[in-house]
Write an enzyme that holds these catalytic residues in place. Structure first.
Site, PDB file in Angstrom:
ATOM      1  N   CYS A  62       0.852  -1.184   0.000  1.00  0.00           N
ATOM      2  CA  CYS A  62       0.000   0.000   0.000  1.00  0.00           C
ATOM      3  C   CYS A  62       0.890   1.236   0.000  1.00  0.00           C
ATOM      4  O   CYS A  62       2.098   1.153   0.148  1.00  0.00           O
ATOM      5  CB  CYS A  62      -0.865   0.011   1.264  1.00  0.00           C
ATOM      6  SG  CYS A  62      -1.807  -1.482   1.478  1.00  0.00           S
ATOM      7  N   ARG A  69       1.602   1.544  -5.986  1.00  0.00           N
ATOM      8  CA  ARG A  69       1.851   0.554  -4.931  1.00  0.00           C
ATOM      9  C   ARG A  69       0.592  -0.238  -4.592  1.00  0.00           C
ATOM     10  O   ARG A  69       0.650  -1.274  -3.952  1.00  0.00           O
ATOM     11  CB  ARG A  69       2.373   1.250  -3.680  1.00  0.00           C
ATOM     12  CG  ARG A  69       3.647   2.034  -3.860  1.00  0.00           C
ATOM     13  CD  ARG A  69       3.982   2.834  -2.628  1.00  0.00           C
ATOM     14  NE  ARG A  69       4.203   1.977  -1.486  1.00  0.00           N
ATOM     15  CZ  ARG A  69       5.402   1.472  -1.168  1.00  0.00           C
ATOM     16  NH1 ARG A  69       6.440   1.756  -1.921  1.00  0.00           N
ATOM     17  NH2 ARG A  69       5.550   0.688  -0.124  1.00  0.00           N
ATOM     18  N   TRP A  88      -3.822  -1.883  -1.289  1.00  0.00           N
ATOM     19  CA  TRP A  88      -3.855  -3.143  -2.037  1.00  0.00           C
ATOM     20  C   TRP A  88      -4.358  -4.159  -1.031  1.00  0.00           C
ATOM     21  O   TRP A  88      -3.684  -4.463  -0.053  1.00  0.00           O
ATOM     22  CB  TRP A  88      -2.467  -3.509  -2.562  1.00  0.00           C
ATOM     23  CG  TRP A  88      -2.453  -4.754  -3.389  1.00  0.00           C
ATOM     24  CD1 TRP A  88      -2.958  -4.928  -4.647  1.00  0.00           C
ATOM     25  CD2 TRP A  88      -1.921  -6.033  -3.011  1.00  0.00           C
ATOM     26  NE1 TRP A  88      -2.754  -6.209  -5.079  1.00  0.00           N
ATOM     27  CE2 TRP A  88      -2.134  -6.920  -4.091  1.00  0.00           C
ATOM     28  CE3 TRP A  88      -1.283  -6.516  -1.878  1.00  0.00           C
ATOM     29  CZ2 TRP A  88      -1.733  -8.249  -4.078  1.00  0.00           C
ATOM     30  CZ3 TRP A  88      -0.876  -7.840  -1.862  1.00  0.00           C
ATOM     31  CH2 TRP A  88      -1.114  -8.695  -2.943  1.00  0.00           C
ATOM     32  N   ASN A 100       0.729  -0.112   6.160  1.00  0.00           N
ATOM     33  CA  ASN A 100       1.160  -0.965   5.045  1.00  0.00           C
ATOM     34  C   ASN A 100       1.834  -2.170   5.680  1.00  0.00           C
ATOM     35  O   ASN A 100       2.770  -2.021   6.458  1.00  0.00           O
ATOM     36  CB  ASN A 100       2.141  -0.219   4.131  1.00  0.00           C
ATOM     37  CG  ASN A 100       2.687  -1.131   3.032  1.00  0.00           C
ATOM     38  OD1 ASN A 100       2.024  -2.080   2.633  1.00  0.00           O
ATOM     39  ND2 ASN A 100       3.900  -0.848   2.572  1.00  0.00           N
ATOM     40  N   GLY A 101       1.343  -3.365   5.377  1.00  0.00           N
ATOM     41  CA  GLY A 101       1.950  -4.574   5.937  1.00  0.00           C
ATOM     42  C   GLY A 101       0.863  -5.546   6.368  1.00  0.00           C
ATOM     43  O   GLY A 101      -0.293  -5.413   5.983  1.00  0.00           O
ATOM     44  N   GLU A 152       9.757 -14.433 -19.161  1.00  0.00           N
ATOM     45  CA  GLU A 152       9.513 -13.004 -18.908  1.00  0.00           C
ATOM     46  C   GLU A 152       8.519 -12.445 -19.920  1.00  0.00           C
ATOM     47  O   GLU A 152       7.624 -11.676 -19.576  1.00  0.00           O
ATOM     48  CB  GLU A 152      10.838 -12.244 -18.943  1.00  0.00           C
ATOM     49  CG  GLU A 152      10.729 -10.747 -18.803  1.00  0.00           C
ATOM     50  CD  GLU A 152      10.031 -10.289 -17.523  1.00  0.00           C
ATOM     51  OE1 GLU A 152       9.856 -11.110 -16.604  1.00  0.00           O
ATOM     52  OE2 GLU A 152       9.632  -9.110 -17.471  1.00  0.00           O
ATOM     53  N   LYS A 156       4.956 -10.687 -18.855  1.00  0.00           N
ATOM     54  CA  LYS A 156       4.593  -9.331 -19.287  1.00  0.00           C
ATOM     55  C   LYS A 156       3.228  -9.323 -19.949  1.00  0.00           C
ATOM     56  O   LYS A 156       2.360  -8.516 -19.639  1.00  0.00           O
ATOM     57  CB  LYS A 156       5.643  -8.800 -20.269  1.00  0.00           C
ATOM     58  CG  LYS A 156       6.967  -8.422 -19.645  1.00  0.00           C
ATOM     59  CD  LYS A 156       6.971  -7.079 -19.004  1.00  0.00           C
ATOM     60  CE  LYS A 156       6.792  -7.018 -17.533  1.00  0.00           C
ATOM     61  NZ  LYS A 156       7.440  -7.874 -16.615  1.00  0.00           N
ATOM     62  N   GLU A 195       0.351 -10.097 -17.344  1.00  0.00           N
ATOM     63  CA  GLU A 195       0.049  -9.184 -16.234  1.00  0.00           C
ATOM     64  C   GLU A 195      -0.529  -7.857 -16.692  1.00  0.00           C
ATOM     65  O   GLU A 195      -1.122  -7.146 -15.889  1.00  0.00           O
ATOM     66  CB  GLU A 195       1.265  -8.979 -15.347  1.00  0.00           C
ATOM     67  CG  GLU A 195       2.438  -8.279 -15.988  1.00  0.00           C
ATOM     68  CD  GLU A 195       3.562  -8.056 -14.976  1.00  0.00           C
ATOM     69  OE1 GLU A 195       3.300  -7.919 -13.782  1.00  0.00           O
ATOM     70  OE2 GLU A 195       4.720  -8.030 -15.412  1.00  0.00           O
ATOM     71  N   HIS A 236       6.721 -32.171 -24.833  1.00  0.00           N
ATOM     72  CA  HIS A 236       6.384 -33.044 -23.702  1.00  0.00           C
ATOM     73  C   HIS A 236       5.004 -32.716 -23.142  1.00  0.00           C
ATOM     74  O   HIS A 236       4.777 -32.831 -21.955  1.00  0.00           O
ATOM     75  CB  HIS A 236       7.475 -32.947 -22.631  1.00  0.00           C
ATOM     76  CG  HIS A 236       8.805 -33.369 -23.144  1.00  0.00           C
ATOM     77  ND1 HIS A 236       9.227 -34.674 -23.166  1.00  0.00           N
ATOM     78  CD2 HIS A 236       9.778 -32.662 -23.764  1.00  0.00           C
ATOM     79  CE1 HIS A 236      10.422 -34.755 -23.717  1.00  0.00           C
ATOM     80  NE2 HIS A 236      10.786 -33.534 -24.092  1.00  0.00           N
ATOM     81  N   LYS A 258       2.938  -2.859  -7.237  1.00  0.00           N
ATOM     82  CA  LYS A 258       4.316  -2.761  -7.726  1.00  0.00           C
ATOM     83  C   LYS A 258       5.259  -3.672  -6.958  1.00  0.00           C
ATOM     84  O   LYS A 258       6.202  -4.191  -7.513  1.00  0.00           O
ATOM     85  CB  LYS A 258       4.809  -1.324  -7.631  1.00  0.00           C
ATOM     86  CG  LYS A 258       6.209  -1.121  -8.173  1.00  0.00           C
ATOM     87  CD  LYS A 258       6.344  -1.532  -9.633  1.00  0.00           C
ATOM     88  CE  LYS A 258       7.754  -1.437 -10.141  1.00  0.00           C
ATOM     89  NZ  LYS A 258       7.913  -2.123 -11.452  1.00  0.00           N
TER      90      LYS A 258
HETATM   91  C1  AGP Z   1       7.040  -7.749 -12.710  1.00  0.00           C
HETATM   92  O1  AGP Z   1       6.504  -7.243 -13.932  1.00  0.00           O
HETATM   93  C2  AGP Z   1       5.990  -7.979 -11.687  1.00  0.00           C
HETATM   94  N1  AGP Z   1       5.340  -6.759 -11.370  1.00  0.00           N
HETATM   95  C3  AGP Z   1       6.450  -8.781 -10.482  1.00  0.00           C
HETATM   96  O2  AGP Z   1       6.635 -10.098 -10.940  1.00  0.00           O
HETATM   97  C4  AGP Z   1       7.776  -8.345  -9.798  1.00  0.00           C
HETATM   98  O3  AGP Z   1       8.857  -8.559 -10.658  1.00  0.00           O
HETATM   99  C5  AGP Z   1       7.968  -9.216  -8.551  1.00  0.00           C
HETATM  100  O4  AGP Z   1       6.893  -8.957  -7.674  1.00  0.00           O
HETATM  101  C6  AGP Z   1       9.298  -8.962  -7.835  1.00  0.00           C
HETATM  102  O5  AGP Z   1       9.343  -7.634  -7.418  1.00  0.00           O
HETATM  103  P1  AGP Z   1      10.767  -7.045  -6.951  1.00  0.00           P
HETATM  104  O6  AGP Z   1      11.671  -7.071  -8.141  1.00  0.00           O
HETATM  105  O7  AGP Z   1      10.464  -5.650  -6.489  1.00  0.00           O
HETATM  106  O8  AGP Z   1      11.277  -7.926  -5.848  1.00  0.00           O
END
Ligand code: AGP
Length: 609
Positions: free
Chosen positions: A2, A27, A75, A101-102, A482, A486, A489, A505, A604
């Site tokens: 958050c 965030r 969040w 936050n937490g 990756e 991308k 998400e 497989h 984030k």
């Molecule tokens: C990446 O596009 C994502 N938002 C997510 O997988 C991110 O890479 C992951 O949560 C790790 O975050 P960090 O690099 O801040 O540790």
């Protein structure tokens, strides 16, 4: 995670709080809320949805013209996305509010205790437990009540607390979740990260775990939760406004994709000594011997950072000749891992706040490993936990989908790998040759970015397809993962990445007419094998989009679309092959009308388990 912003000073706080919250909205953006003390009376407004909705609510209600306030963008962890669960959370006795936050892990037991004490809860959140607990322990001193309450909770928190009975006081505290105090001229801005502070002051300090800071117009006072005085170190914030402004771009993700040449130059600046044939990493320097003696390297991370860590593993084995593995941090931390002598654990993270990665790092340290970090945010929890590390230096990454940080992580890991290789078998000459290839990367990325319009057109032909495959081999198997992440998400299209050989497989059963299969088929050791896999897809009706090396005319005969990248040595190729995949994900999300920078359900950084 958050976003939290607090203000105490001589100016009207509403616009400072709201503008600050907008800078932290990446965030988490399920709901937002703001509390303010106006002539000593508490005013509170909360709304589901974005900060803009809260702003409207404040205008409708009016009267938010005080000089001390706190606000929050959420969040959701405990409790649904509702106005009642939005922060700030108020107590039921002293006109006291908390933003948090937490996660409070023992919130259920505390809630039962507090209900038995007569407190009436209105939300499903763990945060409301904090406000009621402080309220229960309040005996006229807010700082003491916060200290006493935090001695009872287990879990992670960054909190801001305000109370009608002490209308010129903010009390903030932290354990596990980041919180900074910006020290201005007779005013203070508290925030989860520097982006909300930098417009007001560049002088700030990051709270350490268990710090409690009492802020009043006459100054601030820092203790731990046992009231032991602590002296925080105020330092200069290293970001400037331009880095966190959108500029002429339509989304932060696009801005950050196009920033990658500059980001890579910054990541390498001052570190590649091509005259002496060595990598200069100030942050690692005193651990050169341990790196030389290392018997194994374990890379650990989550998400995109894990994909970079996987590439690091290939690089360390291939170039530094040291046995290496990679692990999901969430698995490593609970697997009861065996960490032998002379093991180096490398945590990779953009935010430096990912809870699982931080926990895995603690686990590795407790088992005697040398704990290194490859992190972007300076002073973040992971950076502060490591024995040493390499900062990415790619600048703040705002877009939830990580792009320039991924390329920065791969670049930093390559530098760390060369640092180790030179302490083992690599000659100065070979290291210089490698570094010259690295120095050529930013310009090569610019060449690929020049194809953005063509990549957009290719992507738009496939956006109706709900299942994509991404395939690669060797260094580009993690790049395929990756690319799939991308796309998933931000466009919400289902995509699966895998080693190209693995397709046969089982996943090959997914191939039907028109299914988009993205192959990373640049020139390399396994090119012929990838070509065979491409033909296996084509013969079953799949549509192949290939990322290939400039000049490769052969591949055109087997693919529907080819996106060319400049030639590059294989260990560095992911920093080029990923660029088309980032752009494809971006254009697919835009074409499908999604909010690219704030994709649904995401945040984030995942600062909770
Ligand atoms: C990446 O596009 C994502 N938002 C997510 O997988 C991110 O890479 C992951 O949560 C790790 O975050 P960090 O690099 O801040 O540790």
């Amino acid at each position: 995670m958050c976003g939290i912003v607090g203000y105490l000073g001589h100016r009207k706080s509403k616009s400072i709080l709201i503008e600050g919250l907008k800078r932290l909205e990446y965030r988490g953006y399920d709901s937002a809320g703001l509390a303010m003390l106006v002539n000593g009376k508490l005013k509170l407004a909360r709304s589901v949805g974005r900060v803009a909705m809260l702003e409207e609510r404040l205008e409708q209600e009016g009267g938010f013209d005080g000089t001390i306030g706190v606000c929050h963008t959420r969040w959701a962890t405990h409790g649904g996305v509702t106005e009642l669960n939005a922060h700030p959370h108020k107590d039921d006795r002293h006109g006291l509010v908390v933003v948090h936050n937490g996660i409070i892990e023992n919130y259920a037991a505390l809630k039962t205790y507090l209900q038995e004490k007569g407190h009436v809860f209105t939300s499903e959140t763990d945060t409301e437990v904090i406000s009621m607990l402080i309220s229960e322990l309040y005996e006229g001193d807010l700082e003491k009540a916060v200290q006493a309450a935090l001695r009872e909770v287990t879990g992670a928190y960054a909190i801001c607390v305000m109370c009608e009975k002490e209308p010129d006081t903010l009390v903030v505290a932290r354990k596990g979740s980041p919180l900074l105090v910006g020290v201005g001229n007779g005013e203070y801005v508290v925030a989860s990260d520097a982006a909300a502070i930098i417009a007001h002051t560049s002088q700030a300090f990051m709270l350490d775990d268990y710090n409690v800071v009492k802020i009043t117009p006459s100054g601030f006072h820092t203790t731990d939760i046992h009231n032991t005085v602590v002296t925080p170190k105020i330092s200069q914030l290293e970001i400037d406004l331009e880095q966190i402004e959108l500029g002429e771009y339509s989304h932060f993700m696009l801005k950050e994709i196009f920033e990658q040449p500059k980001a890579l130059r910054a990541c390498m600046s001052g570190r590649l000594d091509t005259r002496e044939g060595r990598v200069v990493l100030g942050g690692i320097g005193s651990f050169g011997k341990e790196m030389t003696k290392a018997k194994r390297v374990v890379f650990t991370a989550q998400g995109t950072a894990l994909h970079a860590a996987m590439i690091g593993r290939y690089f360390f084995e291939d170039v530094a000749k040291v046995p290496s593995t990679w692990e999901y941090a969430s698995e490593f931390r609970y697997r009861n891992p065996i960490v032998e002598e002379n093991t180096v654990v490398v945590a990779v993270s953009q935010s430096g706040e990912t809870a699982d990665t931080l926990a895995a790092l603690h686990e590795a340290k407790e088992r005697g490993a040398l704990a290194l970090g490859v992190v972007n945010v300076v002073g973040s929890s992971i950076a502060r936990t490591t024995d040493a590390g390499v900062y990415l230096r790619v600048g703040p990454e705002i877009g939830v989908a990580s792009t320039k940080a991924f390329v920065g992580q791969v670049c930093a890991l390559a530098q760390l790998g060369l640092f180790m290789a030179r302490r083992r078998l690599m000659s100065a000459y070979d290291c210089t040759k490698f570094m010259q290839h690295m120095e050529a990367l930013p310009e090569k990325i610019e060449t690929i970015l020049g194809q953005a319009d063509r990549i957009k057109k290719i992507t738009e032909r496939y956006i109706e397809r709900e299942n994509w495959l991404f395939l690669g081999r060797g260094y580009n198997y993690p790049t395929a993962l990756e690319g799939a992440l991308k796309l998933k998400e931000i466009s919400y299209i289902h995509a699966e990445g895998m080693p190209a050989a693995e397709m046969k497989h089982g996943p090959i059963a997914l191939i039907n007419e028109g299914l988009p299969a993205v192959f990373i088929a640049n020139r390399g050791k396994q090119y012929e094998k990838v070509m065979s896999n491409i033909q296996e897809v084509r013969s079953r009706g799949g549509h192949v989009i290939a990322v290939a090396t400039e000049g490769d005319q052969h591949i055109k005969n087997y693919c529907h679309d080819v996106i060319y990248i400049p030639d590059v040595i294989e260990p560095l190729s992911p920093m080029l092959t990923v660029i088309p995949l980032q752009l494809m994900a971006y254009y697919a999300a835009v074409a499908r009308g999604h909010d690219v920078d704030k994709p649904r359900n995401l945040a984030k950084s995942v600062t909770v388990e």
